[in-house]
Design an enzyme around this catalytic site. Structure first.
Site, PDB file in Angstrom:
ATOM      1  N   ASP A   1      14.122  17.484 -72.513  1.00  9.57           N
ATOM      2  CA  ASP A   1      15.183  18.398 -72.966  1.00  9.57           C
ATOM      3  C   ASP A   1      16.364  17.569 -73.428  1.00  9.57           C
ATOM      4  O   ASP A   1      16.425  16.360 -73.144  1.00  9.57           O
ATOM      5  CB  ASP A   1      15.594  19.358 -71.823  1.00  9.57           C
ATOM      6  CG  ASP A   1      16.076  20.702 -72.354  1.00  9.57           C
ATOM      7  OD1 ASP A   1      17.079  20.702 -73.093  1.00  9.57           O
ATOM      8  OD2 ASP A   1      15.461  21.740 -72.054  1.00  9.57           O
TER       9      ASP A   1
ATOM     10  N   ASP B   1      15.288  13.990 -77.453  1.00  9.11           N
ATOM     11  CA  ASP B   1      15.481  14.910 -78.571  1.00  9.11           C
ATOM     12  C   ASP B   1      14.156  14.976 -79.327  1.00  9.11           C
ATOM     13  O   ASP B   1      13.712  13.971 -79.909  1.00  9.11           O
ATOM     14  CB  ASP B   1      16.614  14.403 -79.480  1.00  9.11           C
ATOM     15  CG  ASP B   1      16.964  15.429 -80.561  1.00  9.11           C
ATOM     16  OD1 ASP B   1      16.060  16.196 -80.985  1.00  9.11           O
ATOM     17  OD2 ASP B   1      18.135  15.467 -80.973  1.00  9.11           O
TER      18      ASP B   1
ATOM     19  N   ASN C   1       7.094  24.531 -75.528  1.00  8.53           N
ATOM     20  CA  ASN C   1       8.021  25.661 -75.344  1.00  8.53           C
ATOM     21  C   ASN C   1       9.328  25.528 -76.124  1.00  8.53           C
ATOM     22  O   ASN C   1       9.898  26.530 -76.539  1.00  8.53           O
ATOM     23  CB  ASN C   1       8.322  25.773 -73.840  1.00  8.53           C
ATOM     24  CG  ASN C   1       9.574  26.558 -73.537  1.00  8.53           C
ATOM     25  OD1 ASN C   1       9.578  27.782 -73.625  1.00  8.53           O
ATOM     26  ND2 ASN C   1      10.663  25.866 -73.214  1.00  8.53           N
TER      27      ASN C   1
ATOM     28  N   TYR D   1      13.298  30.001 -88.809  1.00 12.57           N
ATOM     29  CA  TYR D   1      12.740  30.162 -87.450  1.00 12.57           C
ATOM     30  C   TYR D   1      11.493  31.035 -87.493  1.00 12.57           C
ATOM     31  O   TYR D   1      10.458  30.671 -86.918  1.00 12.57           O
ATOM     32  CB  TYR D   1      13.810  30.779 -86.543  1.00 12.57           C
ATOM     33  CG  TYR D   1      13.334  31.127 -85.135  1.00 12.57           C
ATOM     34  CD1 TYR D   1      13.330  30.163 -84.125  1.00 12.57           C
ATOM     35  CD2 TYR D   1      12.920  32.419 -84.807  1.00 12.57           C
ATOM     36  CE1 TYR D   1      12.912  30.469 -82.838  1.00 12.57           C
ATOM     37  CE2 TYR D   1      12.501  32.730 -83.521  1.00 12.57           C
ATOM     38  CZ  TYR D   1      12.502  31.757 -82.537  1.00 12.57           C
ATOM     39  OH  TYR D   1      12.088  32.071 -81.262  1.00 12.57           O
TER      40      TYR D   1
ATOM     41  N   LYS E   1       7.724  29.976 -86.407  1.00  9.29           N
ATOM     42  CA  LYS E   1       7.033  30.677 -85.303  1.00  9.29           C
ATOM     43  C   LYS E   1       5.738  31.335 -85.788  1.00  9.29           C
ATOM     44  O   LYS E   1       4.765  31.415 -85.033  1.00  9.29           O
ATOM     45  CB  LYS E   1       7.973  31.711 -84.685  1.00  9.29           C
ATOM     46  CG  LYS E   1       9.046  31.094 -83.816  1.00  9.29           C
ATOM     47  CD  LYS E   1       8.437  30.616 -82.522  1.00  9.29           C
ATOM     48  CE  LYS E   1       9.186  29.465 -81.922  1.00  9.29           C
ATOM     49  NZ  LYS E   1       8.543  28.942 -80.710  1.00  9.29           N
TER      50      LYS E   1
ATOM     51  N   VAL F   1      13.224  38.119 -74.354  1.00  7.38           N
ATOM     52  CA  VAL F   1      13.308  37.671 -72.962  1.00  7.38           C
ATOM     53  C   VAL F   1      14.773  37.448 -72.578  1.00  7.38           C
ATOM     54  O   VAL F   1      15.521  36.783 -73.314  1.00  7.38           O
ATOM     55  CB  VAL F   1      12.500  36.367 -72.766  1.00  7.38           C
ATOM     56  CG1 VAL F   1      12.511  35.960 -71.297  1.00  7.38           C
ATOM     57  CG2 VAL F   1      11.064  36.552 -73.268  1.00  7.38           C
TER      58      VAL F   1
ATOM     59  N   THR G   1      17.032  35.607 -71.225  1.00 17.02           N
ATOM     60  CA  THR G   1      17.570  34.322 -70.769  1.00 17.02           C
ATOM     61  C   THR G   1      19.097  34.387 -70.846  1.00 17.02           C
ATOM     62  O   THR G   1      19.654  35.276 -71.504  1.00 17.02           O
ATOM     63  CB  THR G   1      17.093  33.184 -71.690  1.00 17.02           C
ATOM     64  OG1 THR G   1      17.584  33.463 -73.009  1.00 17.02           O
ATOM     65  CG2 THR G   1      15.567  33.088 -71.727  1.00 17.02           C
TER      66      THR G   1
HETATM   67  N1  NAD Z   1      14.070  34.224 -75.303  1.00 19.26           N
HETATM   68  C1  NAD Z   1      13.410  35.030 -76.119  1.00 19.26           C
HETATM   69  O1  NAD Z   1      13.721  36.215 -76.220  1.00 19.26           O
HETATM   70  C2  NAD Z   1      12.222  34.529 -76.908  1.00 19.26           C
HETATM   71  C3  NAD Z   1      11.569  35.443 -77.739  1.00 19.26           C
HETATM   72  C4  NAD Z   1      10.469  35.032 -78.469  1.00 19.26           C
HETATM   73  C5  NAD Z   1      10.031  33.716 -78.375  1.00 19.26           C
HETATM   74  N2  NAD Z   1      10.694  32.846 -77.569  1.00 19.26           N
HETATM   75  C6  NAD Z   1      10.176  31.464 -77.534  1.00 19.26           C
HETATM   76  O2  NAD Z   1      10.062  31.000 -76.191  1.00 19.26           O
HETATM   77  C7  NAD Z   1      10.399  29.617 -76.122  1.00 19.26           C
HETATM   78  C8  NAD Z   1      11.555  29.400 -75.157  1.00 19.26           C
HETATM   79  O3  NAD Z   1      12.645  30.217 -75.584  1.00 19.26           O
HETATM   80  P1  NAD Z   1      14.052  30.236 -74.851  1.00 19.26           P
HETATM   81  O4  NAD Z   1      14.656  31.555 -75.182  1.00 19.26           O
HETATM   82  O5  NAD Z   1      13.957  29.814 -73.441  1.00 19.26           O
HETATM   83  O6  NAD Z   1      14.833  29.107 -75.713  1.00 19.26           O
HETATM   84  P2  NAD Z   1      16.234  28.417 -75.384  1.00 19.26           P
HETATM   85  O7  NAD Z   1      16.885  28.110 -76.679  1.00 19.26           O
HETATM   86  O8  NAD Z   1      16.997  29.241 -74.413  1.00 19.26           O
HETATM   87  O9  NAD Z   1      15.744  27.080 -74.659  1.00 19.26           O
HETATM   88  C9  NAD Z   1      15.017  26.108 -75.339  1.00 19.26           C
HETATM   89  C10 NAD Z   1      15.120  24.786 -74.607  1.00 19.26           C
HETATM   90  O10 NAD Z   1      14.773  23.763 -75.538  1.00 19.26           O
HETATM   91  C11 NAD Z   1      15.774  22.768 -75.499  1.00 19.26           C
HETATM   92  N3  NAD Z   1      15.898  22.123 -76.809  1.00 19.26           N
HETATM   93  C12 NAD Z   1      16.450  22.647 -77.932  1.00 19.26           C
HETATM   94  N4  NAD Z   1      16.447  21.736 -78.902  1.00 19.26           N
HETATM   95  C13 NAD Z   1      15.862  20.621 -78.394  1.00 19.26           C
HETATM   96  C14 NAD Z   1      15.574  19.336 -78.921  1.00 19.26           C
HETATM   97  N5  NAD Z   1      15.909  18.994 -80.187  1.00 19.26           N
HETATM   98  N6  NAD Z   1      14.972  18.420 -78.118  1.00 19.26           N
HETATM   99  C15 NAD Z   1      14.658  18.743 -76.843  1.00 19.26           C
HETATM  100  N7  NAD Z   1      14.912  19.937 -76.294  1.00 19.26           N
HETATM  101  C16 NAD Z   1      15.511  20.866 -77.058  1.00 19.26           C
HETATM  102  C17 NAD Z   1      17.046  23.499 -75.133  1.00 19.26           C
HETATM  103  O11 NAD Z   1      18.023  22.620 -74.592  1.00 19.26           O
HETATM  104  C18 NAD Z   1      16.534  24.490 -74.117  1.00 19.26           C
HETATM  105  O12 NAD Z   1      16.505  23.952 -72.807  1.00 19.26           O
HETATM  106  C19 NAD Z   1      10.725  29.201 -77.562  1.00 19.26           C
HETATM  107  O13 NAD Z   1       9.566  28.655 -78.158  1.00 19.26           O
HETATM  108  C20 NAD Z   1      11.104  30.499 -78.246  1.00 19.26           C
HETATM  109  O14 NAD Z   1      10.869  30.458 -79.636  1.00 19.26           O
HETATM  110  C21 NAD Z   1      11.780  33.215 -76.844  1.00 19.26           C
END
Ligand code: NAD
Length: 256
Positions: free
Chosen positions: A43, A71, A98, A163, A167, A196, A198
């Site tokens: 992360d 990164d 993820n 995005y 996806k 979700v 979060t």
């Molecule tokens: N939350 C939702 O409603 C939702 C809906 C559909 C799909 N998703 C998918 O689920 C997965 C997780 O979603 P989320 O909502 O927890 O995302 P988020 O943005 O809250 O968290 C993503 C994590 O990835 C890390 N990250 C971002 N850029 C980075 C980089 N360059 N290098 C390393 N780490 C990096 C962030 O710091 C974070 O900890 C994703 O693939 C997202 O597309 C989420």
């Protein structure tokens, strides 16, 4: 603490999670650690990730998760992180792709550089993490890869075409790799989260209007929580899903 079903085959497994420090990723890190798995996660959110490691440790996980700052846009750094995780925990047999970033953007504002940056976080690391880890799965006799998709493009959501395109491409990667490596007992599936709740979503996007939209869209009352996504990820990583590959598993409260 333990609220998930228990999958005994996950105990002691070497698990690699991208973006495991916050949001859904943090729920994944916690859930796998509480199965007794050896979790390494990458992360860029250093403070949150370090706090998560402390918290999961204090909850009594057998193996405290290992945080590697990386990164994911830097493929050399990703490869080095995979190597570091293998050295610490042995051959990785579960990969959870993820990490993503759902920053909104107007189509007319997108430059080639911005486009490439969106792909560099939302698409490219999925392939290169799999490429780096598959030899370890082959050596170990099999493994499970879970690629994270999204309902956003299925619902026809606007406001972030780079995005939604990234996806939508996830399942193509899943099906290609599932065919290439299935005979070697490597399973590849797409986990599709709904909306979700979060901290990031609640802070940035979940307005009273959006709440109405969720209520109208979902069959189920209530909200999809990060732990609901972790439950599916555990299943898809464990022997409980041993004949599931090349499929999409949607956890969206019955919206799509
Ligand atoms: N939350 C939702 O409603 C939702 C809906 C559909 C799909 N998703 C998918 O689920 C997965 C997780 O979603 P989320 O909502 O927890 O995302 P988020 O943005 O809250 O968290 C993503 C994590 O990835 C890390 N990250 C971002 N850029 C980075 C980089 N360059 N290098 C390393 N780490 C990096 C962030 O710091 C974070 O900890 C994703 O693939 C997202 O597309 C989420």
């Amino acid at each position: 603490m333990q609220r998930n079903a228990v999958y005994p085959d996950l105990a002691g497994r070497s698990v690699f999670i991208t973006g495991g420090g916050t949001g859904i990723g943090a729920a994944l890190t916690r859930a796998f650690a509480h199965q007794g798995a050896k979790v390494a996660f990458v992360d860029i959110a250093e403070e949150d990730s370090a706090a998560l490691v402390r918290q999961v440790g204090s909850e009594g996980a057998t193996h405290v998760p290992k945080f590697i700052r990386c990164d994911l846009r830097d493929i050399a750094a990703l490869r080095a992180a995979v190597q570091e995780a293998q050295q610490a925990h042995g051959d990785i047999t579960v990969l959870l792709n993820n990490a993503a970033n759902d920053q909104r953007h107007k189509p007319e504002d997108v430059t080639p550089e911005y486009w490439d940056d969106r792909m560099a976080i939302n698409q490219r690391p999925m392939f290169f993490a799999a490429q780096a880890i598959i030899p370890q799965m082959q050596h170990a006799g099999g493994g499970a890869i879970v690629n994270f998709g999204s309902v956003s493009w299925k619902l026809g959501q606007g406001g972030m075409p780079a995005y939604t395109m990234a996806k939508a491409s996830v399942h193509g990667l899943t099906r290609g790799l599932a065919r290439d490596y299935g005979k070697q007992n490597i399973r590849v599936n797409t986990l599709v989260p709904g909306w979700v709740m979060t901290k990031r979503q609640l802070t940035l996007w979940v307005t009273p209007e959006a709440e109405k939209q969720i209520d109208a869209g979902q069959c189920l009352a209530g909200r999809v929580m990060p732990e609901n996504i972790a439950d599916m990820a555990l299943f898809l990583s464990s022997a409980a899903s041993s004949m599931c590959s090349a499929q999409e598993f949607v956890v969206d409260g019955g919206w799509t």
